[in-house]
Design an enzyme around this catalytic site. Structure first.
Site, PDB file in Angstrom:
ATOM      1  N   GLU A  98       0.949  -1.037  -0.075  1.00 46.16           N
ATOM      2  CA  GLU A  98       0.103  -0.017   0.208  1.00 46.16           C
ATOM      3  C   GLU A  98       0.910   1.343   0.224  1.00 46.16           C
ATOM      4  O   GLU A  98       0.520   2.527   0.227  1.00 46.16           O
ATOM      5  CB  GLU A  98      -0.814  -0.092   1.197  1.00 46.16           C
ATOM      6  CG  GLU A  98      -0.154  -0.077   2.592  1.00 46.16           C
ATOM      7  CD  GLU A  98      -0.791   1.243   3.551  1.00 46.16           C
ATOM      8  OE1 GLU A  98      -0.157   2.033   3.782  1.00 46.16           O
ATOM      9  OE2 GLU A  98      -2.000   0.984   3.917  1.00 46.16           O
TER      10      GLU A  98
ATOM     11  N   CYS B 111      -3.527  -4.634   3.932  1.00 48.34           N
ATOM     12  CA  CYS B 111      -2.284  -5.293   4.467  1.00 48.34           C
ATOM     13  C   CYS B 111      -2.523  -6.832   3.961  1.00 48.34           C
ATOM     14  O   CYS B 111      -1.521  -7.693   4.059  1.00 48.34           O
ATOM     15  CB  CYS B 111      -2.667  -5.467   5.827  1.00 48.34           C
ATOM     16  SG  CYS B 111      -2.273  -3.757   6.714  1.00 48.34           S
TER      17      CYS B 111
ATOM     18  N   THR C  46       2.476   1.530  15.554  1.00 47.68           N
ATOM     19  CA  THR C  46       2.745   0.311  14.891  1.00 47.68           C
ATOM     20  C   THR C  46       3.037   0.407  13.451  1.00 47.68           C
ATOM     21  O   THR C  46       3.741  -0.631  13.162  1.00 47.68           O
ATOM     22  CB  THR C  46       1.386  -0.646  15.090  1.00 47.68           C
ATOM     23  OG1 THR C  46       0.353  -0.006  14.489  1.00 47.68           O
ATOM     24  CG2 THR C  46       1.213  -1.073  16.177  1.00 47.68           C
TER      25      THR C  46
ATOM     26  N   HIS D 165      -2.631 -12.158  10.641  1.00 49.24           N
ATOM     27  CA  HIS D 165      -2.373 -10.912  10.568  1.00 49.24           C
ATOM     28  C   HIS D 165      -2.101 -10.191  11.701  1.00 49.24           C
ATOM     29  O   HIS D 165      -2.707 -10.359  12.568  1.00 49.24           O
ATOM     30  CB  HIS D 165      -3.235 -10.165   9.525  1.00 49.24           C
ATOM     31  CG  HIS D 165      -3.113  -8.718   9.609  1.00 49.24           C
ATOM     32  ND1 HIS D 165      -1.600  -8.196   9.157  1.00 49.24           N
ATOM     33  CD2 HIS D 165      -3.526  -7.599   9.845  1.00 49.24           C
ATOM     34  CE1 HIS D 165      -1.747  -6.924   9.007  1.00 49.24           C
ATOM     35  NE2 HIS D 165      -2.951  -6.489   9.560  1.00 49.24           N
TER      36      HIS D 165
ATOM     37  N   SER E  82      -7.650  -4.517   5.076  1.00 50.50           N
ATOM     38  CA  SER E  82      -8.665  -3.572   5.328  1.00 50.50           C
ATOM     39  C   SER E  82      -9.591  -3.535   4.094  1.00 50.50           C
ATOM     40  O   SER E  82      -8.868  -3.517   2.930  1.00 50.50           O
ATOM     41  CB  SER E  82      -8.238  -2.404   6.030  1.00 50.50           C
ATOM     42  OG  SER E  82      -7.750  -2.576   7.266  1.00 50.50           O
TER      43      SER E  82
END
Lengths: 386, 352, 136
Positions: free
Chosen positions: B85, B117, B158, B240, B302
C-alpha cells in the site's frame, strides 16, 4: 628551435568579486598582460574556464572574452580540463606559436564562482568527477580528497596533525601577495579548530573556490622587437599526462602516476634534473595533494612526503620552496584561472618581482596543475630567457 | 460450504526471503511525545526504514533472499508481483524496478498489487494459480510496505516497514507444499486512504470485531472446514499482526495455542509491516520449521478480506534455510532512533 | 529531467552488471569495453558478486544540492572481492563506526530523488556492513 617566451602577465586580485562579471574580470587580466607586452596583440586566444556553463549559464567563454577585450578576427576557444584548464590553455597557446600558426597567443583563465551560492556550488564542483559512477553516489571533490587523506594516514601512519603544515605555509606566504584572497597567517591551533568538511578533511585542508582571472601572453622570440618592457621568461618544456578520471579505477589510488610521468617528461624536454629546480608551484587544491605530489614527482619517498612539511624544506628559504605566493589554499582557487596564476607567480619569481616573497636567484620553476586527483597532470618548466 | 482453492498441479514455496530495516522506534518514545508516556502500548517497538529505503528496496532484498534459497536463475521467474500500500510511485510499477534489479527482465509478468495489508498474500494466491495451471514454473510474490501513520494517531505506534518474498513453483521442488487456500472478502470500510492523502483514516474500534476478527475468523473457520482439519493438525499458525493483542486473541478464539503462533509473532519488535505482516510471520516460522510441519497462514487486509492458506514443510527446508539470512537475523540487527530522527527520515519535516 | 542517463545504466546500478575481459580474465566495473589491464576489447557481460572491503571512507558534511536531504552521509571506496574498486555510499551503519578493512555487501537503495519530489527516484548500489547471521 625558436624560444617560446612569456612576454607579459596580468591578473586580478583573487577573492569574492560580487560586483564584477566574468567578462570584466577577463578583460582586466588580458589588458594588463598585453600592456606588459608592449601592446602585442595575439592572433589566438585560449580561455580556460571550468564552471561558467553551470555557475554563470555561459558557455563559449573563449569567444566572449576575445570579443570583450576587443579582439576580433582572431582564433578563440574555451579550454576545459578540470583544474588543469589554465595550464592547458597555456599549452594551446604554446603549441599555436611553436607551430608557427600564430606569432603571439594569449592564454587566459577566468572563473566567476560567486555567481551562485550554497549547495548548488557543491553540485557544480562535482561535475569534474565521473558523473555516473562518482558524483551520482554523492561523492564531491572534497570527499574524494578525504578518502585519499584517510587512506594515506592509515597506510603510512602519517600524523593527522602534520597536515596543518601545508595550509599554514600557504597562508604565511600569501601575506606577501597583494593579489591573494587570504593575506593573513594562521596558527596551527586555528587549523585544528576548523569545521569538518568531509572527515578527516577540514575547511583548512581545502582551497577556497574564488573569482579571478589571469592572463599570460606568449610569443616566438624571433618575432619580438629587441627591447621588451618586461624580462622574458622562457617555456623550457611541457609534460602532460593523464590517469583514470575516477579515483576508484586506479590500481593504487595513493600513487599520483600522472604527476610522475608529466614531471619526468617536462624535465626531459627542459633538459634538467629535479635537483636543478629552484621552486615548485604545485596544485594544493587539498592539503593531502601536497605529499602525494611531492612523492610522485620524486621529491620524497613514498609515504614520507608529509614529513617535508615538518622540516622547513618547503619554506621560501628552504631547499624546495612551494606555494611561494600562497598557493591555491591562500591565494585562492579561481578554477580555470588557477593554472595561469601559478604560471604568473612563477614568472614574477623568475623576473625577480616577487617582493617580500622573492626567492633569491630563482632560475628554474617547476609549475604543475592537476585536474582532480591527478586525473590530468600538466607540468611546465620556466626559466629566465637567456 | 465454500470449496477450497487448489491447483490441478501441486505447487509450493521454492524459496522465501524476509527483510526488516535496521532502525527501531520504541512505542514508549512515541508515547513520550504524544501522551506524556501514559497509556498502554500496542507493541514494544517498530522497524523504521532508513532514508534510502522504500517498498522497492525492501522488496528487492527480500526477493534476493528468496532467490538465494530457491537456487534458481532470476530469468526463470515468469511473474514478479509486488503487493504494497506504499508503492513509491503513484503511477509506475514497483515490480518492473524489482524485476530489473533481480535480473528477471524482460520476459516476465510484472505487476503491483494493492489490498491494504493483504496485497502480499493476494499476489501469492495468483502465483499459485499461475504455476498450478502449468502456465509457468516459477513466480515471485512479494508483500512489502513502509507504512505511515498520522503523527499522534494510534497507528503511528505500529505502522512499520518490512517485507517478505516467496518464489512459488512446482511442489516437487518446494520446501513447503501448498495444501490449499481460501479467501473471504466483504465491503467493510474499516480503514482507507484517499488519493493524494498522506495518512490513512481508520474506524478505530470498528477495525476490531466487524473487520479483523470477522474476516480472519470466517476465513480460518471455512478453511478448516473445507480441509476437514482442526487447529491440532497444524504445527504453527500465523494471523495478520497489526498489534500484539489481535493475533493472540484470534488464535485463542480459533483454538490455537500460544506455542503454535510464537515463532511467527514478530509484531512486538517489528511492528505492523502491512503487506509484509502475516507473511513475515511465515518466513520467521519457516526459519524454524521441520519437515512434515504444517503451517496455517491467515492474512487480513482492510476494506476488507482475508486469505487463508496452509503449507506442509518438506525435507528441502533443511538444505535451503541457511542459504539466506533468517528473519530473526534482521530483527536482531537493531539501532534505536528517537522521535526527532524518525520525523526527519519519514519526511514529516517540511523542507521546501 | 535526465531520464535516459539513469535508465541506460540500470543494470550496472541495480545489480553490479560489469564486464569480464575475455583475454586476461580481469573483471571490470564500471563497464568500459576496453580492458585497462591488457588493452583488448572486453564486452563480455558479467555480474559481480557484490561483496568487498572498505578501502577508505568519509562522511560528507557539505553535500551537493542533489544529496542535501541525506546529509551527512558516508561515501567509501570499496575493493570488491571480484577485483575492481568502486565508489559507493555506506548504508545501514546505525551505531556501527565504519573502518578501513570493514567487510561490506551490496544492497540496492535509493540514491536520490532526481529533480525534486515530482521527478524520478534513482536507485542504485550501496554497501552495508555484512549482515550477521546465526546460520551461515
Amino acid at each position: 628551435m625558436d624560444d617560446i617566451v612569456i612576454t607579459g602577465i596580468g591578473f586580478t586580485p583573487v577573492g569574492e568579486h560580487w560586483e564584477v562579471s566574468l567578462r570584466e574580470l577577463a578583460t582586466d587580466a588580458a589588458l594588463k598582460a598585453m600592456q606588459e607586452s608592449g601592446g602585442l596583440r595575439p592572433q589566438a586566444v585560449y580561455v580556460a574556464n571550468q564552471y561558467a556553463p553551470v555557475l554563470s549559464r555561459q558557455a563559449n567563454v573563449g569567444v566572449l572574452v576575445a570579443d570583450f577585450i576587443g579582439l576580433h578576427d582572431v582564433e578563440a576557444a574555451t579550454v576545459e580540463a578540470g583544474g588543469a584548464s589554465g595550464m592547458m590553455a597555456l599549452r594551446a597557446a604554446y603549441l599555436a606559436v611553436a607551430s608557427g600558426e600564430a606569432d603571439v597567443a594569449l592564454a587566459l583563465g577566468v572563473e566567476k564562482s560567486t555567481d551562485r551560492v550554497g549547495p548548488d556550488v557543491e553540485t557544480a564542483l562535482s561535475v569534474v568527477l565521473d558523473a555516473d559512477y562518482e558524483a551520482e553516489h554523492g561523492l564531491t571533490p572534497a570527499a574524494q580528497a578525504a578518502l585519499l587523506m584517510q587512506r594515506y594516514i592509515h597506510e603510512y601512519n602519517a600524523e593527522r596533525a602534520a597536515f596543518a603544515a601545508f595550509p599554514v605555509l600557504a597562508h604565511r606566504n600569501a601575506v606577501g601577495n597583494p593579489a591573494a584572497m587570504f593575506r593573513r597567517a594562521i596558527k596551527e591551533s586555528t587549523y585544528h579548530r576548523a569545521t569538518m568538511l568531509s572527515d578527516p578533511l577540514n575547511l583548512f585542508d581545502a582551497a577556497p573556490l574564488a573569482d579571478g582571472a589571469a592572463a599570460v601572453l606568449v610569443a616566438r622570440r624571433s618575432v619580438l622587437p629587441p627591447e621588451m618592457p618586461q624580462p622574458l621568461v622562457r617555456i623550457a618544456g611541457f609534460g602532460i599526462a593523464n590517469d583514470t578520471l575516477a579515483l576508484h579505477d586506479r590500481d593504487d589510488p595513493l600513487d599520483f602516476a600522472a604527476v610522475r610521468s608529466s614531471v619526468e617528461s617536462a624535465c626531459k624536454r627542459a633538459n634538467c634534473s629535479l635537483e636543478e629546480v629552484d621552486f615548485f608551484e604545485l596544485y594544493d587544491a587539498f592539503s593531502i595533494y601536497v605529499p602525494l605530489i611531492l612523492e610522485a614527482a620524486g621529491f620524497a619517498p613514498r609515504g614520507e612526503g608529509w614529513k617535508m612539511g615538518q622540516d622547513g624544506s618547503l619554506e621560501l628559504d628552504g631547499k624546495l620552496p612551494i606555494l611561494t605566493m600562497g598557493g591555491l589554499k591562500a591565494r585562492g582557487n579561481p578554477g580555470g584561472a588557477t593554472g595561469l596564476y601559478q604560471v604568473a607567480e612563477a614568472v614574477m619569481q623568475l623576473r625577480g618581482q616577487a617582493g617580500d616573497n622573492q626567492i633569491p636567484n630563482a632560475r628554474r620553476a617547476l609549475v604543475q596543475s592537476l585536474s582532480g586527483p591527478a586525473s590530468l597532470a600538466a607540468t611546465t618548466i620556466l626559466e629566465p630567457a637567456p | 460450504m465454500p470449496e477450497l482453492l487448489r491447483p490441478e498441479r501441486p505447487v509450493g514455496i521454492v524459496g522465501y526471503g524476509a527483510y526488516v530495516p535496521r532502525y527501531r522506534l520504541p512505542a514508549k518514545e512515541i508515547a513520550r511525545i504524544w501522551t506524556q508516556g501514559r497509556g498502554g502500548l500496542p507493541i514494544e517497538e517498530k522497524a523504521v526504514p532508513g532514508l534510502d529505503e522504500d517498498t522497492i528496496t525492501i522488496s528487492i532484498e527480500a526477493a534476493r533472499n528468496a532467490l538465494a534459497r530457491a537456487g534458481i536463475d532470476a530469468e526463470l521467474l515468469r511473474a514478479v508481483w509486488v503487493g504494497s500500500e506504499s508503492h513509491p510511485y503513484a503511477v509506475k510499477p514497483s515490480s518492473t524496478i524489482v524485476a530489473e534489479a533481480l535480473g528477471a527482465t524482460p520476459f516476465t509478468q510484472a505487476g503491483d498489487w494493492e489490498f491494504a495489508c493483504k496485497a502480499g498474500t493476494e499476489a501469492m494466491v495468483a502465483a499459485f494459480g499461475l504455476i498450478g495451471s502449468g502456465m509457468a514454473d516459477y513466480a515471485l510474490a512479494i508483500g512489502a510496505d513502509t507504512a505511515q501513520g498520522r503523527p499522534g494517531d494510534a497507528l503511528e505506534y505500529t505502522a512499520a516497514a518490512g517485507g517478505a518474498a516467496f518464489i512459488i513453483g512446482p511442489a516437487e521442488e518446494s520446501l513447503a507444499v501448498l495444501l490449499g487456500t481460501l479467501s473471504y472478502v466483504t465491503d467493510t470500510p474499516d480503514f482507507w486512504r484517499r488519493a493524494q492523502q498522506p495518512y490513512p483514516e481508520h474506524g478505530m474500534r470498528f477495525t476490531g470485531e466487524p473487520a479483523y476478527f470477522q474476516h480472519i475468523g470466517s476465513a480460518a473457520r471455512a478453511f478448516l472446514e473445507a480441509t476437514n482439519t482442526t487447529p491440532q493438525d497444524y504445527t504453527y499458525a500465523i494471523f495478520h499482526q497489526p498489534n500484539a493483542k489481535f493475533p493472540q486473541r484470534i488464535a485463542k478464539q480459533l483454538g490455537f495455542t500460544p506455542e503454535q503462533i510464537a515463532p511467527g509473532l514478530v509484531v512486538p519488535t517489528v511492528g505492523n509491516t502491512y503487506s509484509g505482516s502475516a507473511i513475515l510471520g511465515l518466513t520467521a516460522t519457516l526459519d524454524v520449521a521441520k519437515p512434515g510441519d504444517r503451517i496455517l497462514v491467515v492474512s487480513f487486509g482492510s476494506g476488507a478480506g482475508s486469505d487463508a492458506m496452509a503449507f506442509e514443510v518438506t525435507d528441502l527446508i533443511e538444505e535451503r534455510r541457511a542459504l539466506a539470512p533468517a528473519t530473526q537475523d534482521y530483527i536482531r540487527r537493531r539501532t534505536e532512533i528517537d522521535y526527532a530522527t524518525y520525523v526527519r527520515w519519514r519526511g514529516k519535516l517540511v523542507l521546501k | 529531467m535526465d531520464i535516459s542517463r539513469h535508465w541506460r545504466n540500470r543494470k550496472q546500478r541495480y545489480r553490479l552488471v560489469g564486464e569480464v575481459c575475455p583475454h586476461c580474465g580481469a573483471k571490470l566495473f564500471p563497464p568500459r569495453d576496453v580492458c585497462p589491464h591488457c588493452g583488448m576489447e572486453a564486452k563480455t557481460v558479467e555480474t559481480l558478486v557484490g561483496t568487498g572491503t572498505v578501502y577508505a571512507f568519509t562522511t560528507v558534511r557539505q553535500a551537493p544540492s542533489d544529496f542535501a536531504e541525506q546529509s551527512p552521509y558516508v561515501v567509501a571506496l570499496i575493493s570488491l572481492d571480484d577485483g575492481p574498486m568502486l565508489t559507493a555510499q555506506l548504508t545501514d551503519l546505525g551505531d556501527v563506526e565504519p573502518y578501513v578493512g570493514m567487510r561490506v555487501e551490496m544492497v540496492t537503495r535509493k540514491l536520490r530523488n532526481a529533480d525534486d519530489e515530482r521527478g524520478l527516484i534513482i536507485y542504485g548500489y550501496k554497501f552495508r556492513p555484512v549482515l550477521e547471521r546465526a546460520l551461515a
